[in-house]
Enzyme design. Structure first.
Site, PDB file in Angstrom:
ATOM      1  N   ASP A  80       0.848  -1.198   0.000  1.00 37.32           N
ATOM      2  CA  ASP A  80       0.000   0.000   0.000  1.00 37.32           C
ATOM      3  C   ASP A  80       0.878   1.240   0.000  1.00 37.32           C
ATOM      4  OD1 ASP A  80      -2.259   1.583   0.038  1.00 37.32           O
ATOM      5  OD2 ASP A  80      -2.851   1.088   2.083  1.00 37.32           O
ATOM      6  N   LYS A  81       0.247   2.375  -0.269  1.00 39.95           N
ATOM      7  CA  LYS A  81       0.917   3.667  -0.193  1.00 39.95           C
ATOM      8  C   LYS A  81       0.032   4.648   0.554  1.00 39.95           C
ATOM      9  CE  LYS A  81      -0.263   7.372  -2.945  1.00 39.95           C
ATOM     10  NZ  LYS A  81      -1.597   7.971  -2.668  1.00 39.95           N
ATOM     11  N   HIS A  82       0.673   5.653   1.151  1.00 42.11           N
ATOM     12  CA  HIS A  82      -0.069   6.726   1.806  1.00 42.11           C
ATOM     13  C   HIS A  82       0.543   8.054   1.411  1.00 42.11           C
ATOM     14  CE1 HIS A  82      -2.346   8.967   4.809  1.00 42.11           C
ATOM     15  NE2 HIS A  82      -1.225   9.610   5.069  1.00 42.11           N
ATOM     16  N   SER A  83      -0.319   9.023   1.088  1.00 43.91           N
ATOM     17  CA  SER A  83       0.129  10.377   0.786  1.00 43.91           C
ATOM     18  C   SER A  83      -0.288  11.302   1.912  1.00 43.91           C
ATOM     19  CB  SER A  83      -0.486  10.856  -0.532  1.00 43.91           C
ATOM     20  OG  SER A  83      -0.294  12.251  -0.691  1.00 43.91           O
ATOM     21  N   THR A 120      -9.356  10.769  -1.833  1.00 49.43           N
ATOM     22  CA  THR A 120      -9.465   9.688  -2.814  1.00 49.43           C
ATOM     23  C   THR A 120     -10.877   9.114  -2.851  1.00 49.43           C
ATOM     24  OG1 THR A 120      -7.122   9.149  -2.530  1.00 49.43           O
ATOM     25  CG2 THR A 120      -8.523   7.451  -3.492  1.00 49.43           C
ATOM     26  N   ARG A 168      -8.692  15.633  18.894  1.00 46.61           N
ATOM     27  CA  ARG A 168      -7.566  16.489  18.476  1.00 46.61           C
ATOM     28  C   ARG A 168      -8.057  17.651  17.633  1.00 46.61           C
ATOM     29  NH1 ARG A 168      -4.268  12.739  15.079  1.00 46.61           N
ATOM     30  NH2 ARG A 168      -2.985  14.575  14.688  1.00 46.61           N
ATOM     31  N   SER A 183      -1.724   8.143  14.058  1.00 47.55           N
ATOM     32  CA  SER A 183      -2.993   8.181  13.348  1.00 47.55           C
ATOM     33  C   SER A 183      -2.873   7.567  11.960  1.00 47.55           C
ATOM     34  CB  SER A 183      -3.489   9.627  13.248  1.00 47.55           C
ATOM     35  OG  SER A 183      -4.706   9.698  12.542  1.00 47.55           O
ATOM     36  N   LYS A 187      -4.063   2.949  11.061  1.00 48.83           N
ATOM     37  CA  LYS A 187      -5.030   2.496  10.055  1.00 48.83           C
ATOM     38  C   LYS A 187      -4.351   1.682   8.970  1.00 48.83           C
ATOM     39  CE  LYS A 187      -6.646   6.696   9.260  1.00 48.83           C
ATOM     40  NZ  LYS A 187      -6.171   7.582  10.328  1.00 48.83           N
ATOM     41  N   LYS A 188      -3.187   2.131   8.511  1.00 48.95           N
ATOM     42  CA  LYS A 188      -2.491   1.402   7.446  1.00 48.95           C
ATOM     43  C   LYS A 188      -2.039   0.025   7.924  1.00 48.95           C
ATOM     44  CE  LYS A 188      -2.715   4.147   3.931  1.00 48.95           C
ATOM     45  NZ  LYS A 188      -3.424   3.726   2.705  1.00 48.95           N
TER      46      LYS A 188
END
Length: 435
Positions: A80-83, A120, A168, A183, A187-188
């Site tokens: 997976d990827k996260h931005s 997304t 927060r 955070s 999730k990832k």
């Protein structure tokens, strides 16, 4: 026996709570044992005094384990990827199916728009029929059929994060490196990943405007994820201008479809190749990063990525022949207007955040959580930095619901794009690799 007050007191005194204490606190966030007042005090104490490296890892894993952690039994790695967020950033819609076409499996848990950046899930919502909130059974079905799925987190994924993030947001503690890291990664990591790549953006269109801040976040994310057992690399990438020449949900999907079916080139493909190359190499599907990048470009160029994208859309409830007929399915704005250059020169600077906010003002994003998005509005054909323009040449095209909204967007665009007499130095798209 653990209790919230003693844990908060430790943080106030600049002591790091133990792994057991942080695990208890995360579980208590999830089940409601901890009050909102205690959650807010915890967040403020972490924001002011920090957790240290070991404490950050412990909190991340505790928040991951506060809910369901997915497990997979596939014949390839789960990647997976996260931005960290930017404008015109529709990488996920291309990268997920391209990775799937190369033998990876991609359960991409994504989010909705935040501030000036697009989400997304909001982009996918522009496609009729698509459902991004799937049960675990349907998620597994989509993964089996397409090799990738781009979905929202269920209530069972990292519930401690959902609770803490809401606190927060109203206690001025969003900008804590430890809490941001926990955070994102909770999730990832709950998606059961074998490998992760992080796209940490810096520039006018990013949340991180400063290179040192971006590097510090990248270091924290990479070190924490690797310590948690997930092979992770970060790329720091430029967001001094929109990544794609389109901002707005349906307009970005349209650009993605042109990239997947007719025009497999440009900055969007370049960054997909860089991110995907790292993932394929780390996941054992390519001999090195360059071979992985070449494989991603091939998957986009020869139509395999488009085929996987189409399979994903159909499995998630969208049109069966979306890839072949995408223009007929995407909504369009009623007012379409070119914004022309007031004089000749070079495009020397762009305020990406201002462009993103112009789209939000037209209804293309949310100001409050309950806002309903208009998927057809936005900006297209956005000129790139360094472009030489003549007077009257288009800088972009505004897509709005009403003339008054187009007027406001035009004013915002003109203020956001600077034209000067000298060609600027355009930053490299990818500036650094960490991990």
């Amino acid at each position: 026996m653990n209790d919230a007050r003693s844990i908060i007191a430790k943080l106030r005194q600049r002591q790091t709570p133990s792994r057991d204490e942080l695990t208890w606190f995360a579980q208590s966030l999830a089940d409601g044992t901890v009050t909102d007042a205690q959650a807010g005090a915890f967040a403020m104490a972490v924001c002011l005094n920090g957790l240290g490296d070991a404490g950050r890892v412990a909190l991340t894993m505790a928040m991951r384990d506060s809910g369901q952690v997915l497990e997979w039994d596939f014949d390839g790695p789960v990647l997976d990827k996260h931005s960290t967020g930017g404008v015109g950033d529709c990488v996920s819609l291309i990268l997920a199916p391209a990775l799937a076409a190369c033998g990876a499996y991609v359960p991409m848990i994504s989010g909705r728009g935040l501030g000036h950046t697009g989400g997304t899930l909001d982009k996918l919502d522009a496609i009729p029929g698509v459902s991004t909130q799937l049960s675990e059974r349907r998620l597994r079905d989509v993964m089996t059929k397409a090799g990738c799925a781009i979905v929202g987190a269920t209530a069972q994924i990292a519930p401690a994060d959902k609770r803490l993030y809401a606190v927060r947001d109203v206690t001025a503690t969003v900008e804590s490196m430890d809490l941001i890291t926990a955070s994102i990664l909770s999730k990832k990591l709950a998606a059961g990943l074998d490998g992760l790549v992080l796209d940490v953006k810096v520039g006018s269109g990013a949340f991180m405007k400063d290179a040192e801040d971006a590097r510090a976040l990248a270091d924290a994310l990479v070190n924490t994820a690797n310590a948690a057992g997930c092979k992770t690399t970060a790329l720091i990438t430029d967001m001094s201008q929109p990544l794609a020449p389109a901002l707005g949900n349906a307009l970005e999907v349209a650009h993605v479809m042109r990239t997947l079916t007719t025009s497999p080139s440009g900055p969007l493909v370049e960054i997909c190749a860089a991110l995907g190359g790292v993932l394929l190499a780390n996941g054992g599907l390519a001999k090195d990063v360059q071979a992985g990048a070449d494989a991603i470009v091939s998957a986009i160029s020869d139509g395999r990525a488009a085929e996987r994208f189409g399979a994903m859309i159909a499995a998630m409830g969208g049109p069966v022949h979306f890839v072949e007929n995408w223009p007929r399915f995407l909504p369009e704005a009623t007012v379409i207007r070119e914004i022309n250059a007031p004089g000749a020169g070079f495009v020397t600077a762009m305020d990406g955040e201002a462009l993103g906010l112009a789209v939000v003002e037209m209804g293309g994003g949310r100001k409050v959580e309950s806002d309903v998005i208009n998927p057809g509005v936005g900006l297209s054909d956005v000129v790139r930095l360094g472009t030489k323009v003549a007077k009257g040449q288009p800088l972009c095209v505004v897509h709005a619901a009403r003339p008054a909204e187009a007027d406001r967007a035009e004013a915002a665009v003109r203020a956001a794009i600077t034209i000067g007499p000298l060609a600027p130095t355009v930053p490299d798209l990818i500036t650094e690799r960490i991990g």
